[in-house]
Structure formats: C-alpha cells, structure tokens
Scaffold this active site. Structure first.
Site, PDB file in Angstrom:
ATOM      1  CD  GLU A  91      -2.662  -1.128   2.605  1.00 31.09           C
ATOM      2  OE1 GLU A  91      -3.607  -0.336   2.757  1.00 31.09           O
ATOM      3  OE2 GLU A  91      -2.287  -1.913   3.496  1.00 31.09           O
ATOM      4  CB  SER A 240      -0.155  -9.872   4.777  1.00 32.95           C
ATOM      5  OG  SER A 240      -0.685 -11.152   5.036  1.00 32.95           O
TER       6      SER A 240
END
Ligand code: 6GU
Length: 326
Positions: A91, A240
């Site tokens: 992100e 992640s």
C-alpha cells in the site's frame, strides 16, 4: 537517529488507557484478521472498538475488505485485542507503519499473537477453503535489505539487534492450534470427512502444516514465479504477515499463523504457457483446443474469506480459550 522517527507509542497507549475499561486494558492474546476475516471479532464479548484514526502512529488501511479498528473484548474469560485490518507494504506504508500495531500490542502486554491471512496454494494437495497452519516461512524480500521489517536503527536501546527466526512459529502455540482443530473436527466443524479422520484410532488432524512464501505484491505471481516458489519448498504464498511476524518476534511475542487458502496459484507446466501449438493448428487449418489463461481475482479471495470465516472464527476462539487455560 532522529527522534521524529520514533513512533508515538506513549500517545497511543494513553488514548487506549482512556478509552478502555480496566478489564480490557491488558489483552493476553492478539488476533490479526486477514482479508474477509474481520468477522472474527464476532467471538468477542463486551467489545470496545477503537478506530485506527484515533490512535497516534497508525496508518490508513486502504485495501478493500479490511476494516480499520482495534477491537478489544473477551473470549471466554481471556482479554484479547483484534486488529480489524492490517497494513501491507504494497500500500506504500513504510515497514515502520506495518510493524507499529504489533509493537503496540506487545507494549499492551500481549503474550501470544494469532495471525490470519488469505493465501494462494502452491501445494497441489491443498483445496480452496482449507486452513493451513504455518510452520515456517520463505521471505525473499527479507533477504535483500530494506524490505526486511527490522532493517534500520533499532527502536530503542533494549531492542534486540539480531532476531533469530528458527523458532518464529511457536511450537507451543501451534500445538494448541492443532489440539483446538482436533476438537472442532470431532464436532464436525471441518466437515464429515475430517470428522471421520479425527475419530479414527490414530487420528489425522484437519490442518496441514506448511511453509508460507512472502512476496511484496501487489501483483499476483506469474506461473514461473509460482513454480519457483513451489520448487523452493513453499506451500502457500501471500503478501502480508511476515513483517508482523518479525515485529512480534523482536518483542518476544509467541505466535501462530493460520492461512486460509482462497485460490490455487496458477502454476502449470512451463509448456502450458506456450501458444505455438495453437498457432500451428491455425496455420494448417486443424481443429485444436484453445487454452484460456487463468487468473486470480481479489473478489474471489474475499468471497472464500467470507465463506470460511465462520470456521476460522471458531478455530481462533477455541485456541484463545486453550491458551488462557494452559
Ligand atoms: Cl495467488 N498470491 C499471493 N501473493 N497472495 C495471495 C494469493 C496469491 N491468493 C491470496 N493471496
């Protein structure tokens, strides 16, 4: 290093102290809810949700399917805190921001962390919808510098510099996960086959253990990259978790990772990617079979998350209760 690079833990801790009743202020277990898994918070009693934007040092979570709050509450009698939504390096968040909530949880007194995530399966034996207990990881970004979450000056004088990872995935916590899964399998939560396997004289446990390959994303793997990771020993792949695992281990928090298989990674044989056969068919006017290039979509990932969230919720709940009783 510059003082402004030190995250505002004290400020966030003061906010929480103000917002939380005494019984929720010292959570024992932390839970990180992955894509489509924020409904894990339904297990919590007496919940107090604190939006990330009220907490100093938190970034803004931008991924669809992620909420943005800490949920404090009780599972059984165990105080827990759940991260509804996490920060991913892809992100654009600095690693410091990705690691920050985990470090804050450790400062709150969290002793064990249960991390959930959505993964693609590289291991052909894993079905979509199954849950894999992570035993180890393969993190190519960590091996090459600044993408390692612990790269850079240590947080404080008592932060360990060289964090071992051979024990990153706690055998103690993982054993509790497998005991909990076995109990649930006997109750039929993992389906009829898993129930029979659990009730056999020598039971088969419903969760396989596997190795997680961490990639930076946000692109999904090419077929060649999928074959590469599989050949290197990885069973599942995701974008992640590994930064959080590093932050937790640096802080001495024991952890387990539960990965929900949302799709099979398009791997195939190298030759299946070639189009020459079809072109030759066309040249000679022969009927042939035209291959379609398969892809994975984020919608598919979220949908499987929603479908299997209930099983994951029951599993996490049972693990927390076992950890509290152990
Ligand atoms: Cl196929 N790849 C990666 N990197 N992450 C995923 C995934 C695939 N499926 C869910 N998450």
């Amino acid at each position: 290093h510059a003082p402004e690079s030190v995250p505002p833990f004290a400020e966030a801790l003061a906010t929480l102290e103000q917002l939380l009743p005494a019984k929720l202020r010292t959570p024992r277990v932390g839970i990180v809810c992955g894509s489509g898994l924020s409904t894990l918070a339904k297990s919590l009693r007496d919940v107090v949700e604190v939006p990330y934007d009220k907490l100093a040092g938190f970034g803004k979570s931008t991924v669809q399917g992620h909420k943005s709050a800490l949920a404090f509450g009780l599972i059984g009698e165990v105080p827990v805190v759940a991260m509804l939504g996490r920060f991913h390096p892809y992100e654009g968040h600095p690693m410091r921001t990705v690691a920050y909530p985990i470090r804050l949880l450790a400062k709150l007194g969290v002793k064990e962390l249960l991390i959930t995530n959505a993964v693609g399966a590289l291991n052909p034996a894993y079905d979509v919808g199954s849950i894999v207990l992570i035993a180890d990881h393969l993190a190519l970004p960590n091996l090459a510098g600044p993408l390692n979450a612990l790269f850079g000056p240590p947080l404080s004088a008592d932060t360990p510099r060289f964090v071992p990872l051979s024990d990153a995935y706690s055998r103690r916590v993982r054993a509790q996960v497998l005991h909990a899964a076995y109990e649930l399998a006997k109750e039929g939560v993992f389906g009829a086959d898993a129930k029979l396997n659990a009730l056999a004289p020598t039971p088969t446990l419903p969760l396989p253990e596997g190795t997680y390959a961490y990639v930076a994303g946000p692109t999904y793997e090419t077929p060649a990259e999928g074959r590469f990771l599989r050949a290197a020993g990885a069973d599942v792949v995701g974008m992640s978790t590994v930064p959080e695992v590093l932050a937790a281990r640096e802080a001495g928090v024991a952890l387990a990772v539960l990965s929900l298989v949302t799709n099979k990674v398009v791997v195939g044989e190298k030759e299946e990617g070639w189009v020459a056969g079809e072109v030759v068919d066309e040249i000679v006017g022969r009927e042939g079979t035209r291959r379609v290039q398969e892809t994975v979509s984020h919608e598919e990932v979220l949908e499987v998350g929603r479908q299997r969230a209930e099983v994951m919720r029951q599993l996490v709940e049972r693990v927390v209760i076992r950890l509290g009783a152990a």
